[in-house]
Design a protein around this motif. Structure first.
Motif, PDB file in Angstrom:
ATOM      1  N   PRO A 150       5.949  -3.207  28.037  1.00  0.00           N
ATOM      2  CA  PRO A 150       4.743  -2.770  27.320  1.00  0.00           C
ATOM      3  C   PRO A 150       4.792  -3.243  25.860  1.00  0.00           C
ATOM      4  CG  PRO A 150       5.652  -0.972  28.608  1.00  0.00           C
ATOM      5  CD  PRO A 150       6.681  -2.066  28.636  1.00  0.00           C
ATOM      6  N   ASP A 151       3.687  -3.746  25.360  1.00  0.00           N
ATOM      7  CA  ASP A 151       3.611  -4.179  23.958  1.00  0.00           C
ATOM      8  C   ASP A 151       3.370  -2.959  23.071  1.00  0.00           C
ATOM      9  OD1 ASP A 151       3.990  -7.040  23.794  1.00  0.00           O
ATOM     10  OD2 ASP A 151       2.191  -7.211  25.030  1.00  0.00           O
ATOM     11  N   THR A 152       4.401  -2.125  22.998  1.00  0.00           N
ATOM     12  CA  THR A 152       4.332  -0.885  22.225  1.00  0.00           C
ATOM     13  C   THR A 152       5.014  -1.091  20.879  1.00  0.00           C
ATOM     14  OG1 THR A 152       4.488   0.343  24.300  1.00  0.00           O
ATOM     15  CG2 THR A 152       4.837   1.585  22.272  1.00  0.00           C
ATOM     16  N   SER A 153       4.458  -0.519  19.830  1.00  0.00           N
ATOM     17  CA  SER A 153       5.013  -0.666  18.480  1.00  0.00           C
ATOM     18  C   SER A 153       5.540   0.670  17.970  1.00  0.00           C
ATOM     19  CB  SER A 153       3.938  -1.194  17.522  1.00  0.00           C
ATOM     20  OG  SER A 153       3.517  -2.482  17.910  1.00  0.00           O
ATOM     21  N   PHE A 154       6.753   0.637  17.436  1.00  0.00           N
ATOM     22  CA  PHE A 154       7.386   1.845  16.896  1.00  0.00           C
ATOM     23  C   PHE A 154       7.754   1.626  15.438  1.00  0.00           C
ATOM     24  CE2 PHE A 154       8.174   1.997  21.441  1.00  0.00           C
ATOM     25  CZ  PHE A 154       7.887   3.315  21.750  1.00  0.00           C
ATOM     26  N   PHE A 155       7.646   2.683  14.656  1.00  0.00           N
ATOM     27  CA  PHE A 155       7.908   2.636  13.217  1.00  0.00           C
ATOM     28  C   PHE A 155       9.067   3.580  12.902  1.00  0.00           C
ATOM     29  CE2 PHE A 155       7.351   3.503   8.749  1.00  0.00           C
ATOM     30  CZ  PHE A 155       6.721   2.375   8.229  1.00  0.00           C
ATOM     31  N   ILE A 184       8.652   6.365  15.746  1.00  0.00           N
ATOM     32  CA  ILE A 184       7.306   6.925  15.860  1.00  0.00           C
ATOM     33  C   ILE A 184       6.420   5.884  16.535  1.00  0.00           C
ATOM     34  CG2 ILE A 184       5.364   7.887  14.576  1.00  0.00           C
ATOM     35  CD1 ILE A 184       7.343   8.270  12.209  1.00  0.00           C
ATOM     36  N   ASP A 185       5.747   6.264  17.597  1.00  0.00           N
ATOM     37  CA  ASP A 185       4.839   5.360  18.289  1.00  0.00           C
ATOM     38  C   ASP A 185       3.589   5.143  17.426  1.00  0.00           C
ATOM     39  OD1 ASP A 185       3.027   4.039  19.944  1.00  0.00           O
ATOM     40  OD2 ASP A 185       3.660   5.104  21.746  1.00  0.00           O
ATOM     41  N   VAL A 186       3.391   3.919  16.957  1.00  0.00           N
ATOM     42  CA  VAL A 186       2.239   3.603  16.088  1.00  0.00           C
ATOM     43  C   VAL A 186       1.389   2.480  16.694  1.00  0.00           C
ATOM     44  CG1 VAL A 186       3.385   4.374  13.972  1.00  0.00           C
ATOM     45  CG2 VAL A 186       3.636   1.993  14.725  1.00  0.00           C
ATOM     46  N   THR A 187       1.444   2.348  18.007  1.00  0.00           N
ATOM     47  CA  THR A 187       0.798   1.214  18.673  1.00  0.00           C
ATOM     48  C   THR A 187      -0.673   1.077  18.300  1.00  0.00           C
ATOM     49  OG1 THR A 187       2.333   1.454  20.523  1.00  0.00           O
ATOM     50  CG2 THR A 187       0.340   0.140  20.898  1.00  0.00           C
ATOM     51  N   GLU A 188      -1.432   2.150  18.448  1.00  0.00           N
ATOM     52  CA  GLU A 188      -2.873   2.067  18.187  1.00  0.00           C
ATOM     53  C   GLU A 188      -3.158   1.811  16.714  1.00  0.00           C
ATOM     54  OE1 GLU A 188      -5.045   1.837  20.579  1.00  0.00           O
ATOM     55  OE2 GLU A 188      -3.327   1.989  21.941  1.00  0.00           O
ATOM     56  N   LYS A 189      -2.406   2.442  15.824  1.00  0.00           N
ATOM     57  CA  LYS A 189      -2.619   2.237  14.391  1.00  0.00           C
ATOM     58  C   LYS A 189      -2.253   0.803  13.984  1.00  0.00           C
ATOM     59  CE  LYS A 189      -1.845   7.070  13.123  1.00  0.00           C
ATOM     60  NZ  LYS A 189      -0.990   8.015  12.371  1.00  0.00           N
ATOM     61  N   ALA A 190      -1.192   0.260  14.591  1.00  0.00           N
ATOM     62  CA  ALA A 190      -0.768  -1.083  14.248  1.00  0.00           C
ATOM     63  C   ALA A 190      -1.781  -2.131  14.718  1.00  0.00           C
ATOM     64  CB  ALA A 190       0.595  -1.368  14.875  1.00  0.00           C
ATOM     65  N   ARG A 191      -2.473  -1.855  15.835  1.00  0.00           N
ATOM     66  CA  ARG A 191      -3.433  -2.820  16.374  1.00  0.00           C
ATOM     67  C   ARG A 191      -4.788  -2.753  15.669  1.00  0.00           C
ATOM     68  NH1 ARG A 191      -2.566  -2.289  22.954  1.00  0.00           N
ATOM     69  NH2 ARG A 191      -0.521  -3.303  23.031  1.00  0.00           N
ATOM     70  N   ALA A 192      -5.042  -1.682  14.956  1.00  0.00           N
ATOM     71  CA  ALA A 192      -6.352  -1.518  14.307  1.00  0.00           C
ATOM     72  C   ALA A 192      -6.591  -2.616  13.272  1.00  0.00           C
ATOM     73  CB  ALA A 192      -6.427  -0.152  13.645  1.00  0.00           C
ATOM     74  N   GLU A 193      -7.841  -3.005  13.136  1.00  0.00           N
ATOM     75  CA  GLU A 193      -8.199  -4.024  12.154  1.00  0.00           C
ATOM     76  C   GLU A 193      -8.180  -3.444  10.750  1.00  0.00           C
ATOM     77  OE1 GLU A 193      -8.631  -7.167  12.801  1.00  0.00           O
ATOM     78  OE2 GLU A 193      -8.380  -6.909  14.966  1.00  0.00           O
ATOM     79  N   PHE A 194      -8.017  -4.301   9.752  1.00  0.00           N
ATOM     80  CA  PHE A 194      -8.077  -3.849   8.359  1.00  0.00           C
ATOM     81  C   PHE A 194      -9.540  -3.556   7.979  1.00  0.00           C
ATOM     82  CE2 PHE A 194      -3.918  -5.897   8.082  1.00  0.00           C
ATOM     83  CZ  PHE A 194      -3.210  -4.942   7.375  1.00  0.00           C
ATOM     84  N   SER A 230       0.808  -1.216   0.000  1.00  0.00           N
ATOM     85  CA  SER A 230       0.000   0.000   0.000  1.00  0.00           C
ATOM     86  C   SER A 230       0.842   1.267   0.000  1.00  0.00           C
ATOM     87  CB  SER A 230      -0.936   0.018   1.218  1.00  0.00           C
ATOM     88  OG  SER A 230      -0.201  -0.090   2.420  1.00  0.00           O
ATOM     89  N   GLY A 231       2.157   1.124   0.055  1.00  0.00           N
ATOM     90  CA  GLY A 231       3.036   2.289   0.023  1.00  0.00           C
ATOM     91  C   GLY A 231       3.726   2.414  -1.314  1.00  0.00           C
ATOM     92  N   LYS A 277      -0.425  -0.533   9.352  1.00  0.00           N
ATOM     93  CA  LYS A 277      -1.064  -1.802   9.706  1.00  0.00           C
ATOM     94  C   LYS A 277      -0.459  -2.956   8.905  1.00  0.00           C
ATOM     95  CE  LYS A 277      -5.307  -0.329   9.032  1.00  0.00           C
ATOM     96  NZ  LYS A 277      -6.790  -0.320   8.964  1.00  0.00           N
ATOM     97  N   GLU A 278      -0.239  -2.718   7.622  1.00  0.00           N
ATOM     98  CA  GLU A 278       0.280  -3.772   6.748  1.00  0.00           C
ATOM     99  C   GLU A 278       1.712  -4.144   7.140  1.00  0.00           C
ATOM    100  OE1 GLU A 278       1.171  -4.530   1.973  1.00  0.00           O
ATOM    101  OE2 GLU A 278       0.301  -2.637   2.653  1.00  0.00           O
ATOM    102  N   ARG A 279       2.508  -3.161   7.442  1.00  0.00           N
ATOM    103  CA  ARG A 279       3.926  -3.385   7.725  1.00  0.00           C
ATOM    104  C   ARG A 279       4.171  -3.953   9.126  1.00  0.00           C
ATOM    105  NH1 ARG A 279       8.180  -3.896   4.193  1.00  0.00           N
ATOM    106  NH2 ARG A 279      10.108  -3.082   5.055  1.00  0.00           N
ATOM    107  N   MET A 280       3.348  -3.545  10.090  1.00  0.00           N
ATOM    108  CA  MET A 280       3.604  -3.883  11.484  1.00  0.00           C
ATOM    109  C   MET A 280       2.992  -5.211  11.920  1.00  0.00           C
ATOM    110  SD  MET A 280       5.525  -1.406  12.476  1.00  0.00           S
ATOM    111  CE  MET A 280       5.566  -1.570  14.259  1.00  0.00           C
ATOM    112  N   LYS A 281       1.933  -5.649  11.272  1.00  0.00           N
ATOM    113  CA  LYS A 281       1.327  -6.931  11.660  1.00  0.00           C
ATOM    114  C   LYS A 281       2.164  -8.071  11.070  1.00  0.00           C
ATOM    115  CE  LYS A 281      -3.401  -5.114  11.875  1.00  0.00           C
ATOM    116  NZ  LYS A 281      -3.654  -5.295  13.310  1.00  0.00           N
TER     117      LYS A 281
END
Length: 251
Positions: free
Chosen positions: A226-231, A241-251, A166-167, A182-186
């Protein structure tokens, strides 16, 4: 790394299987055994791709990439033959590009072997065929390991990142959209943990995988992080960049 260092105190040897990626997992000087295959590493391949030699050496590069992946799976299946307890790490570059496998492991008529062209993830058919091959090879390898192991082993299969269709290829990572994050982090992650079925929760990030496993098998009492995700992207790899909430979001 801390995992190998801890396991050494428990009598484990450290086995490393090379990926050919120079800056990451081509070799490990701290390993007791370092299995390596192929004469061209990632840097050499990129140099050839940008030179006039590329059309003449393309098929040699394709053959080496196929051989390196098959060699990694072969060595993984042979691990039970090595004496004593061991921690084995292998970074196997599939289904990641270059796309050199058909769905059953056959050679492609139109292989894509450039690592950093505009966006190899858009080659959907190439990618899906390589996923199908990878799935079959993983299951085959796990079956061989389990059949040959006198003591049931711990097995972890874990992706290091998701796709980036998607990029705008690697350049698109510099300004990631919510969809790309979402695509890259999952990632794909599967764990075989004998007699410890409840160690891994439904949602987990890699930071806590070994902590949970060591707590279960060695009673280490390691604190969970903490299960925190960074990009970050290749131009500024330490600009997190903290992307935790965006990474956990459903497609």
């Amino acid at each position: 790394n801390a995992v190998a260092a801890f396991l050494r105190t428990k009598g484990y040897s450290f086995i490393h299987i090379s990926s050919g990626m120079v800056e990451m997992t081509d070799r490990n000087p701290y390993a007791d055994v370092d299995f390596r295959n192929g004469r061209l590493d990632e840097f050499s391949m990129l140099t050839i791709e940008s030179s006039a030699l590329y059309p003449f050496l393309r098929h040699q590069i394709e053959a080496q990439e196929r051989e390196r992946v098959l060699y990694s799976f072969k060595k993984l299946s042979e691990v039970p033959e090595l004496a004593g307890p061991k921690f084995v790490f292998a970074h196997v570059l599939v289904p990641h590009p270059p796309f050199v496998f058909g769905p059953n492991g056959e050679r492609r008529d139109d292989p894509n072997i450039r690592l950093y062209e505009e966006n190899p993830w858009l080659l959907k058919d190439h990618y899906l065929d390589q996923v199908r091959f990878t799935n079959k090879k993983v299951l085959e390898t796990v079956d061989k390991i389990l059949a040959s192991s006198k003591i049931p082993p711990i097995i972890i299969f874990q992706g290091d990142h998701g796709t980036a269709s998607s990029g705008g290829g690697y350049k698109g990572l510099e300004a990631p959209s919510d969809l790309l994050i979402k695509e890259r982090m999952k990632i794909f992650a599967a764990y075989y943990l004998p007699n410890q079925n409840k160690v891994i929760p439904d949602e987990i990030t890699p930071i806590n995988a070994f902590r949970r496993i060591f707590n279960a098998y060695f009673d280490t009492g390691l604190e969970l992080l903490p299960d925190t995700s960074f990009f970050s992207h290749y131009e500024l790899p330490f600009d997190f960049i903290d992307v935790t909430e965006k990474a956990r979001a459903e497609f």
